[in-house]
Scaffold this active site. Sequence first.
Site, mmCIF file in Angstrom:
data_model
loop_
_atom_site.group_PDB
_atom_site.id
_atom_site.type_symbol
_atom_site.label_atom_id
_atom_site.label_comp_id
_atom_site.label_asym_id
_atom_site.label_seq_id
_atom_site.Cartn_x
_atom_site.Cartn_y
_atom_site.Cartn_z
ATOM 1 C CG ASN A 11 -1.800 -1.153 1.118
ATOM 2 O OD1 ASN A 11 -2.523 -1.456 0.175
ATOM 3 N ND2 ASN A 11 -2.076 -2.073 2.059
ATOM 4 C CE1 TYR A 23 0.613 5.355 6.941
ATOM 5 C CE2 TYR A 23 -1.482 5.404 6.249
ATOM 6 C CZ TYR A 23 -0.625 4.848 6.876
ATOM 7 O OH TYR A 23 -0.753 3.527 7.585
ATOM 8 C CG ASN A 74 7.233 1.939 5.813
ATOM 9 O OD1 ASN A 74 6.558 1.152 6.480
ATOM 10 N ND2 ASN A 74 6.744 3.040 5.323
HETATM 11 C C1 DQA Z 1 3.175 2.337 8.029
HETATM 12 C C2 DQA Z 1 2.226 2.165 9.258
HETATM 13 C C3 DQA Z 1 1.472 0.956 9.276
HETATM 14 O O1 DQA Z 1 0.900 0.271 10.404
HETATM 15 C C4 DQA Z 1 0.749 0.602 8.066
HETATM 16 O O2 DQA Z 1 0.318 -0.801 7.976
HETATM 17 C C5 DQA Z 1 1.435 1.050 6.696
HETATM 18 C C6 DQA Z 1 2.348 2.030 6.836
HETATM 19 C C7 DQA Z 1 3.634 3.874 8.029
HETATM 20 O O3 DQA Z 1 4.511 3.975 7.290
HETATM 21 O O4 DQA Z 1 3.119 4.547 8.854
HETATM 22 O O5 DQA Z 1 1.074 0.611 5.962
HETATM 23 O O6 DQA Z 1 3.999 1.291 7.879
#
Ligand code: DQA
Length: 143
Positions: A11, A23, A74
């Site tokens: 994602n 985000y 990440n």
């Molecule tokens: C994330 C935080 C995770 O909990 C979430 O599932 C993501 C993005 C972040 O960059 O803040 O996909 O890793």
Amino acid sequence: MKTIRVINGPNLNMLGIREPDIYGKTDYKALCELIEKHAKELGVKVEIMQSNHEGDLVDWIQEAFNTIDGIVINPGAYTHTSVAILDAAKAVGVPMVEVHISDVSAREDFRQVSYIRAACQKTISGHGINGYLEAMDFLCKGE
Ligand code: DQA
């Protein structure tokens, strides 16, 4: 010249569209451009990767063995679920920094567990996309 690999999980390709209040509004392409610009400033090579599939992240960590100087990762939601990604990171022993755009410590209970953290030298969470650049600084300069 050092090579840094930036690995993004599920994602993260949806940045800019996905929950912008959490985000931010910068899209994935712009994030990649910022990372590439910063790599030039640091004088390092950078490889940026993203996949929605857990096994791809495992493969990319394994391939880093003896070829890559540092990993910025990440893992997205796999942060909170994936023993396989942790095991890959422990297997290769490449210096690694965990990055989260959002402040996971201030979010839901299910985000309070990070498997990958045990294999990382540092975690940067809640600094927005700047966290990726800070992680690169840490891997290149130890700061
Ligand atoms: C994330 C935080 C995770 O909990 C979430 O599932 C993501 C993005 C972040 O960059 O803040 O996909 O890793």
